[in-house]
Design an enzyme around this catalytic site. Sequence first.
Site, PDB file in Angstrom:
ATOM      1  N   LYS A   1       0.840  -1.216   0.000  1.00 60.48           N
ATOM      2  CA  LYS A   1       0.000   0.000   0.000  1.00 60.48           C
ATOM      3  C   LYS A   1       0.871   1.260   0.000  1.00 60.48           C
ATOM      4  O   LYS A   1       0.662   2.174  -0.785  1.00 60.48           O
ATOM      5  CB  LYS A   1      -0.925   0.013   1.238  1.00 60.48           C
ATOM      6  CG  LYS A   1      -1.839  -1.194   1.350  1.00 60.48           C
ATOM      7  CD  LYS A   1      -2.740  -1.119   2.576  1.00 60.48           C
ATOM      8  CE  LYS A   1      -2.013  -1.176   3.903  1.00 60.48           C
ATOM      9  NZ  LYS A   1      -1.312  -2.462   4.180  1.00 60.48           N
TER      10      LYS A   1
ATOM     11  N   ARG B   1     -10.139   0.204   8.002  1.00 55.93           N
ATOM     12  CA  ARG B   1      -9.624  -1.134   8.233  1.00 55.93           C
ATOM     13  C   ARG B   1     -10.713  -2.043   8.803  1.00 55.93           C
ATOM     14  O   ARG B   1     -10.471  -3.209   9.086  1.00 55.93           O
ATOM     15  CB  ARG B   1      -8.453  -1.040   9.211  1.00 55.93           C
ATOM     16  CG  ARG B   1      -7.377  -2.004   8.925  1.00 55.93           C
ATOM     17  CD  ARG B   1      -6.208  -1.681   9.811  1.00 55.93           C
ATOM     18  NE  ARG B   1      -5.316  -0.750   9.169  1.00 55.93           N
ATOM     19  CZ  ARG B   1      -4.012  -0.943   9.050  1.00 55.93           C
ATOM     20  NH1 ARG B   1      -3.445  -2.017   9.519  1.00 55.93           N
ATOM     21  NH2 ARG B   1      -3.265  -0.052   8.461  1.00 55.93           N
TER      22      ARG B   1
ATOM     23  N   ARG C   1      11.963  -5.242   5.087  1.00 58.69           N
ATOM     24  CA  ARG C   1      11.631  -3.830   4.801  1.00 58.69           C
ATOM     25  C   ARG C   1      12.541  -2.857   5.552  1.00 58.69           C
ATOM     26  O   ARG C   1      12.807  -3.015   6.734  1.00 58.69           O
ATOM     27  CB  ARG C   1      10.179  -3.550   5.177  1.00 58.69           C
ATOM     28  CG  ARG C   1       9.865  -2.044   5.131  1.00 58.69           C
ATOM     29  CD  ARG C   1       8.405  -1.760   5.147  1.00 58.69           C
ATOM     30  NE  ARG C   1       7.747  -2.272   6.336  1.00 58.69           N
ATOM     31  CZ  ARG C   1       6.433  -2.224   6.514  1.00 58.69           C
ATOM     32  NH1 ARG C   1       5.657  -1.732   5.563  1.00 58.69           N
ATOM     33  NH2 ARG C   1       5.896  -2.691   7.607  1.00 58.69           N
TER      34      ARG C   1
ATOM     35  N   ARG D   1      11.016  -1.011  11.133  1.00 62.24           N
ATOM     36  CA  ARG D   1       9.901  -0.692  12.017  1.00 62.24           C
ATOM     37  C   ARG D   1       9.847  -1.629  13.214  1.00 62.24           C
ATOM     38  O   ARG D   1      10.073  -2.818  13.075  1.00 62.24           O
ATOM     39  CB  ARG D   1       8.584  -0.763  11.223  1.00 62.24           C
ATOM     40  CG  ARG D   1       8.180   0.585  10.663  1.00 62.24           C
ATOM     41  CD  ARG D   1       7.067   0.491   9.674  1.00 62.24           C
ATOM     42  NE  ARG D   1       5.881  -0.233  10.131  1.00 62.24           N
ATOM     43  CZ  ARG D   1       4.762  -0.327   9.435  1.00 62.24           C
ATOM     44  NH1 ARG D   1       4.675   0.250   8.250  1.00 62.24           N
ATOM     45  NH2 ARG D   1       3.736  -0.980   9.902  1.00 62.24           N
TER      46      ARG D   1
ATOM     47  N   ARG E   1      -0.388  -8.964  13.238  1.00 66.00           N
ATOM     48  CA  ARG E   1      -0.975  -7.942  12.351  1.00 66.00           C
ATOM     49  C   ARG E   1      -1.691  -8.595  11.173  1.00 66.00           C
ATOM     50  O   ARG E   1      -2.798  -8.193  10.810  1.00 66.00           O
ATOM     51  CB  ARG E   1       0.122  -7.015  11.825  1.00 66.00           C
ATOM     52  CG  ARG E   1       0.569  -5.982  12.856  1.00 66.00           C
ATOM     53  CD  ARG E   1       1.909  -5.361  12.491  1.00 66.00           C
ATOM     54  NE  ARG E   1       1.950  -4.813  11.159  1.00 66.00           N
ATOM     55  CZ  ARG E   1       3.074  -4.686  10.431  1.00 66.00           C
ATOM     56  NH1 ARG E   1       4.232  -5.064  10.918  1.00 66.00           N
ATOM     57  NH2 ARG E   1       3.008  -4.173   9.219  1.00 66.00           N
TER      58      ARG E   1
END
Length: 214
Positions: free
Chosen positions: A13, A88, A127, A160, A171
């Site tokens: 996203k 969400r 990431r 993160r 998650r």
Amino acid sequence: MYVVLLGLPGAGKGTQAQRLKQATGLAHISSGDLFRENIGKGTDLGKRAKEYVDGGLLVPDEITIGMILDRIARPDCAGGFMLDGFPRNTGQAEALDTALTGSGRAIDRTLYIKVGKEDLVNRLAGRWTCTGCGAVYHEVNHPPKQPGVCDNCGAALSQREDDRADVVRKRIEIQFENLEPLLEYYRRQGKLSEVDGARDAEAVTADLLRLIAE
Ligand code: AP5
Ligand code: MG
Ligand code: ZN
């Protein structure tokens, strides 16, 4: 043009929103980025959201909805926006529709970036995000030219807090539960389009741009 980007954690996203922003000029509003910004600055909202974000849980609607509605009321969103990470759940989608109707606006398109659960864990484990401009990299799929340094602005890259394997699994699970009802909500409104997100980022962007232009 008012666009919602949907997808599980790691679906791309944020990556796609940054690319679409360059091509369309639409404002990119990421609920996760707003939470991390508030947590970093130690605001009241950040303090209330921190334990949820760090633990990979949804921040309660009474905090999240107000934050986003305030944000999309700002002038840079008047010409259109892409929402990333919000709504969400269907409660958030209903609150968004009500607020937009109140200001004579409506969501035009909801774009679902579909990626299988197996790919998501790898994407998130690799990431790296720029601490300066927010550009998103991946150790293997999309490495920076120099390790740890942003190609765009030269700032340091960081990982993160919530990309730890146990938090990632939580998650994915939580958002997986909420996703189908949300897809159904927009399907019923005739606003849902799906793209295959398990391809090169360039190919995904091309499909999304085509759908936005339709
Ligand atoms: P948020 O920041 O929104 O996290 P998320 O939804 O888990 O999504 P991500 O940002 O992890 O993934 P992404 O889809 O943006 O993927 P990316 O482009 O980075 O939310 C964080 C937290 O905030 C939540 O857990 C919750 O606590 C809270 N929160 C946020 N919104 C909320 C709401 N509405 N209600 C309640 N709580 C809320 O890409 C991932 C990696 O893959 C990168 O390394 C990238 O380089 C790579 N990649 C991207 N595209 C490709 C591709 N096509 N091929 C190969 N690799 C790719
Ligand atoms: Mg993101
Ligand atoms: Zn940068």
